[in-house]
Design a protein around this motif. Structure first.
Motif, PDB file in Angstrom:
ATOM      1  N   ASP A 166       0.804  -1.212   0.000  1.00 21.74           N
ATOM      2  CA  ASP A 166       0.000   0.000   0.000  1.00 21.74           C
ATOM      3  C   ASP A 166       0.837   1.263   0.000  1.00 21.74           C
ATOM      4  N   SER A 167       2.072   1.200   0.513  1.00 22.61           N
ATOM      5  CA  SER A 167       2.909   2.389   0.530  1.00 22.61           C
ATOM      6  C   SER A 167       3.692   2.489  -0.768  1.00 22.61           C
ATOM      7  N   ASP A 168       4.508   3.543  -0.892  1.00 24.71           N
ATOM      8  CA  ASP A 168       5.217   3.806  -2.141  1.00 24.71           C
ATOM      9  C   ASP A 168       6.159   2.663  -2.494  1.00 24.71           C
ATOM     10  N   ILE A 169       6.186   2.280  -3.774  1.00 30.77           N
ATOM     11  CA  ILE A 169       7.147   1.304  -4.274  1.00 30.77           C
ATOM     12  C   ILE A 169       7.739   1.838  -5.564  1.00 30.77           C
ATOM     13  N   TYR A 170       8.838   1.235  -5.979  1.00 30.43           N
ATOM     14  CA  TYR A 170       9.519   1.654  -7.199  1.00 30.43           C
ATOM     15  C   TYR A 170       9.439   0.549  -8.239  1.00 30.43           C
ATOM     16  N   SER A 171       9.258   0.955  -9.488  1.00 27.26           N
ATOM     17  CA  SER A 171       9.237  -0.008 -10.581  1.00 27.26           C
ATOM     18  C   SER A 171      10.657  -0.397 -10.939  1.00 27.26           C
ATOM     19  N   ALA A 172      10.779  -1.344 -11.910  1.00 23.57           N
ATOM     20  CA  ALA A 172      12.109  -1.791 -12.340  1.00 23.57           C
ATOM     21  C   ALA A 172      12.904  -0.675 -12.979  1.00 23.57           C
ATOM     22  N   LYS A 173      12.230   0.392 -13.457  1.00 27.43           N
ATOM     23  CA  LYS A 173      12.929   1.534 -14.041  1.00 27.43           C
ATOM     24  C   LYS A 173      13.201   2.623 -13.016  1.00 27.43           C
ATOM     25  N   GLY A 174      12.826   2.359 -11.758  1.00 31.02           N
ATOM     26  CA  GLY A 174      13.084   3.331 -10.716  1.00 31.02           C
ATOM     27  C   GLY A 174      12.019   4.398 -10.596  1.00 31.02           C
ATOM     28  N   THR A 175      10.875   4.242 -11.286  1.00 34.51           N
ATOM     29  CA  THR A 175       9.812   5.238 -11.203  1.00 34.51           C
ATOM     30  C   THR A 175       8.943   4.958  -9.989  1.00 34.51           C
ATOM     31  N   LEU A 176       8.541   6.008  -9.306  1.00 34.05           N
ATOM     32  CA  LEU A 176       7.761   5.878  -8.085  1.00 34.05           C
ATOM     33  C   LEU A 176       6.308   5.580  -8.422  1.00 34.05           C
ATOM     34  N   GLN A 177       5.760   4.537  -7.790  1.00 34.08           N
ATOM     35  CA  GLN A 177       4.362   4.183  -7.976  1.00 34.08           C
ATOM     36  C   GLN A 177       3.641   4.372  -6.641  1.00 34.08           C
ATOM     37  N   THR A 178       2.654   5.259  -6.606  1.00 32.84           N
ATOM     38  CA  THR A 178       1.979   5.582  -5.358  1.00 32.84           C
ATOM     39  C   THR A 178       0.628   4.892  -5.232  1.00 32.84           C
ATOM     40  N   MET A 179       0.192   4.190  -6.278  1.00 32.22           N
ATOM     41  CA  MET A 179      -1.093   3.512  -6.215  1.00 32.22           C
ATOM     42  C   MET A 179      -0.979   2.275  -5.336  1.00 32.22           C
ATOM     43  N   SER A 180      -2.134   1.767  -4.890  1.00 33.67           N
ATOM     44  CA  SER A 180      -2.149   0.541  -4.111  1.00 33.67           C
ATOM     45  C   SER A 180      -1.759  -0.619  -5.011  1.00 33.67           C
ATOM     46  N   SER A 181      -0.713  -1.344  -4.638  1.00 35.34           N
ATOM     47  CA  SER A 181      -0.197  -2.419  -5.477  1.00 35.34           C
ATOM     48  C   SER A 181       0.068  -3.648  -4.631  1.00 35.34           C
ATOM     49  N   ARG A 182       0.104  -4.773  -5.267  1.00 34.76           N
ATOM     50  CA  ARG A 182       0.396  -6.019  -4.582  1.00 34.76           C
ATOM     51  C   ARG A 182       1.035  -6.986  -5.566  1.00 34.76           C
ATOM     52  N   TYR A 183       1.780  -7.935  -5.028  1.00 34.40           N
ATOM     53  CA  TYR A 183       2.435  -8.940  -5.852  1.00 34.40           C
ATOM     54  C   TYR A 183       1.726 -10.279  -5.693  1.00 34.40           C
ATOM     55  N   VAL A 184       1.447 -10.894  -6.813  1.00 35.83           N
ATOM     56  CA  VAL A 184       0.866 -12.228  -6.834  1.00 35.83           C
ATOM     57  C   VAL A 184       1.988 -13.214  -7.132  1.00 35.83           C
ATOM     58  N   TRP A 185       2.143 -14.213  -6.282  1.00 34.46           N
ATOM     59  CA  TRP A 185       3.258 -15.149  -6.419  1.00 34.46           C
ATOM     60  C   TRP A 185       2.803 -16.437  -7.089  1.00 34.46           C
ATOM     61  N   GLU A 186       3.620 -16.904  -7.991  1.00 35.10           N
ATOM     62  CA  GLU A 186       3.286 -18.066  -8.811  1.00 35.10           C
ATOM     63  C   GLU A 186       3.227 -19.347  -7.999  1.00 35.10           C
ATOM     64  N   THR A 187       4.161 -19.509  -7.076  1.00 32.23           N
ATOM     65  CA  THR A 187       4.259 -20.734  -6.288  1.00 32.23           C
ATOM     66  C   THR A 187       4.230 -20.390  -4.811  1.00 32.23           C
ATOM     67  N   PRO A 188       3.327 -20.970  -4.033  1.00 30.54           N
ATOM     68  CA  PRO A 188       3.299 -20.687  -2.596  1.00 30.54           C
ATOM     69  C   PRO A 188       4.485 -21.337  -1.900  1.00 30.54           C
ATOM     70  N   GLY A 189       4.878 -20.790  -0.793  1.00 33.91           N
ATOM     71  CA  GLY A 189       5.967 -21.388  -0.040  1.00 33.91           C
ATOM     72  C   GLY A 189       6.807 -20.338   0.652  1.00 33.91           C
ATOM     73  N   VAL A 190       7.661 -20.797   1.548  1.00 29.72           N
ATOM     74  CA  VAL A 190       8.520 -19.889   2.314  1.00 29.72           C
ATOM     75  C   VAL A 190       9.977 -20.310   2.175  1.00 29.72           C
ATOM     76  N   ASP A 191      10.358 -20.861   1.000  1.00 25.96           N
ATOM     77  CA  ASP A 191      11.736 -21.279   0.792  1.00 25.96           C
ATOM     78  C   ASP A 191      12.639 -20.059   0.675  1.00 25.96           C
ATOM     79  N   LYS A 192      13.937 -20.305   0.735  1.00 31.65           N
ATOM     80  CA  LYS A 192      14.916 -19.216   0.732  1.00 31.65           C
ATOM     81  C   LYS A 192      14.826 -18.374  -0.540  1.00 31.65           C
ATOM     82  N   LEU A 193      14.646 -19.034  -1.684  1.00 29.62           N
ATOM     83  CA  LEU A 193      14.589 -18.304  -2.948  1.00 29.62           C
ATOM     84  C   LEU A 193      13.401 -17.349  -2.974  1.00 29.62           C
ATOM     85  N   SER A 194      12.222 -17.812  -2.518  1.00 27.18           N
ATOM     86  CA  SER A 194      11.037 -16.954  -2.519  1.00 27.18           C
ATOM     87  C   SER A 194      11.215 -15.773  -1.580  1.00 27.18           C
TER      88      SER A 194
END
Length: 523
Positions: free
Chosen positions: A49-77
């Motif tokens: 919900d707070s500010d995040i940056y895109s891969a190009k370094g541009t500030l995104q202030t909208m509400s955003s969330r990440y959807v993960w392809e594989t569930p789990g709590v492994d080191k890589l994830s």
């Protein structure tokens, strides 16, 4: 593509401005660079919900969330949860390649597929659309690095890292077989070098940090491919290709500053000389490269890349297994007046520029090609011919006032400069011949030609047009020199004294190695 399933939440409190760290065992830290946010691994969505940056370094202030392809709590994830929020490709890929390769090895080669897809709306995404978008993270990535490794048993290990404004994805798998315990250990041992190569390619300006990737254990791995498709911070494309197997190897980098390209052919190791010979030849070539860059006013950083690639790809042969009969006196002696390096073809070039609007035909540029080729014939007697050659073409503008930057415009008052054009060529040819196992020919021809044209203008009026040309050539019969060295070596062996043959040959190698100027061709 795995479906997303809900599992028991595993909350991780996030510390502001933390940086992910990877320990020597591949353990990823559980901190994420997102202030005032609770990240939940193992669930479908991660709220941002707070500010995040895109891969190009541009500030995104909208509400955003990440959807993960594989569930789990492994080191890589956990590592990806932190990396996906970084604002640059180098930061996103930092440590990620090593973590991916280490986890593939630790899992026995089991397939890995993970991605974090940025979703901007608050609604739950449609599963079909979500799967297509996750595939698009890989297929349409702005920045990608792929790695393929062929094992001695015939299996192929494939890894991929993909980054874009929409998210971050990785995958890894083994095809065409399985990995045994030694291959898994060997794969894990390459993780650090794989990451170093990624770090070098994604930094600006780039560098080559290939490490153990160019020194594969042939008992475990027989081939390697590394590809990168990147976008620099100013939006320009940069591509990289590396190919290695037991016979050939090649490298190519294309980017904003120019192109570096080279390929090698070992001919099964038949051409390779001793360590002392190879070091002398490598040092001589590196000196030639520096001289070309200085004479042609080339990009020093790009030439540094060229030299680094040349040195690292030649290091592949440091521990090369020679042919079974390479210890025979005939074969050993046949290599003494050769460079000792694998045959190659290499080039470096910079983009052409036209800085003078009044004279667009005066183009600035830098191009350098260098190669070595060897022919071996045995019909009816053994003959060896090795040719080394180089070509430099360069042009540049130079202001008449060294204390001021040259700014050429359509105004004649700005047209105060010298325009240099360089066209240099050099070559060295070594010819060796035997009759009934007795050496009958050991001759060398060296030649170097340097041409420079300099036109001087003041307020747009040509003041002078001068050619500065030099040329030199030398033919040498080295049969007597070689015979003396071999006779001294036999005597040293007879009385039990340590041989100095290789050192003496290396000291004299300037007489047959490539020399780019007349002054270096000794009379």
């Amino acid at each position: 593509m795995n479906s997303i399933a809900a599992v028991r939440p595993f909350p991780i409190q996030v510390a502001p401005a933390a940086t992910p760290q990877l320990s020597g065992t591949g353990q990823a830290a559980s901190t994420v660079t997102q202030a005032s946010t609770q990240v939940v691994l193992g669930q479908q969505l991660i709220s941002m919900d707070s500010d995040i940056y895109s891969a190009k370094g541009t500030l995104q202030t909208m509400s955003s969330r990440y959807v993960w392809e594989t569930p789990g709590v492994d080191k890589l994830s956990q590592y990806m949860t932190a990396a996906v929020q970084s604002g640059s490709t180098s930061a996103r890929f930092q440590g990620l390649g090593a973590a991916l390769m280490a986890q593939l090895a630790a899992n026995g080669g089991a397939t890995i597929a993970q991605s974090g897809l940025l979703v901007n709306d608050g609604a739950a995404p449609n599963q079909l659309i979500l799967s297509l978008q996750q595939s698009g993270l890989r297929e349409y990535a702005s920045n990608s690095i792929t790695f393929n490794l062929t094992t001695a048993s015939g299996a192929t290990v494939t890894l991929g890292l993909y980054s874009s404004e929409q998210g971050l994805a990785v995958d890894a798998q083994v095809q065409g077989g399985t990995l045994n315990a030694k291959e898994l250990d060997g794969l894990a041992a390459l993780a650090s070098s794989f990451q170093s190569a990624i770090n070098g390619l994604t930094q600006e300006p780039p560098s080559f940090q290939l490490g153990a990737l160019v020194k594969l254990d042939p008992a475990l791995f027989t081939g390697l491919q590394l590809d990168a498709q990147l976008v620099t911070s100013n939006g320009q494309p940069q591509t990289f290709e590396l190919r290695l197997d037991d016979q050939t190897r090649s490298l190519k980098l294309q980017g904003p500053s120019g192109e570096v390209k080279m390929s090698f052919d070992t001919q099964g190791g038949e051409l390779l000389g001793s360590q002392a010979m190879r070091q002398a030849a490598l040092a001589n070539y590196l000196n030639q490269f520096d001289a070309a860059q200085q004479r042609g006013h080339g990009d020093k950083q790009l030439m540094g890349l060229f030299k680094g690639a040349f040195s690292q790809l030649n290091s592949v042969d440091d521990n090369h297994t020679r042919l079974a009969n390479s210890a025979m006196a005939l074969n050993k002696n046949s290599r003494l007046l050769l460079s000792g390096l694998a045959d190659f073809n290499a080039s470096i070039s910079q983009p052409t520029k036209q800085p003078n609007p009044l004279k667009p035909e005066e183009a600035d540029g830098f191009s350098y090609q260098v190669s070595q080729s060897t022919r071996i014939s045995t019909d009816p007697n053994l003959r060896v011919e090795q040719q080394q050659q180089a070509t430099l073409r360069a042009a540049w503008h130079e202001g008449l006032n060294p204390g001021m930057d040259l700014q050429l415009t359509r105004d004649n008052e700005s047209q105060n400069y010298r325009y240099h054009e360089v066209n240099d060529q050099s070559n060295s040819t070594t010819r060796l011949g035997w009759r009934k196992a007795v050496m009958t020919d050991a001759s060398v021809s060296q030649q170097a030609t340097q041409k420079e044209r300099v036109r001087t203008y003041q307020k747009g009026i040509e003041l002078s047009d001068v050619d500065n040309n030099t040329s030199s050539s030398k033919d040498r019969d080295l049969l007597g020199v070689l015979d003396t060295l071999l006779r001294q070596d036999r005597e040293a062996q007879r009385i039990g004294v340590q041989s100095t043959l290789e050192r003496q040959v290396a000291d004299l190698s300037r007489l047959w190695l490539l020399q780019s100027t007349s002054a270096l061709i000794e009379n």
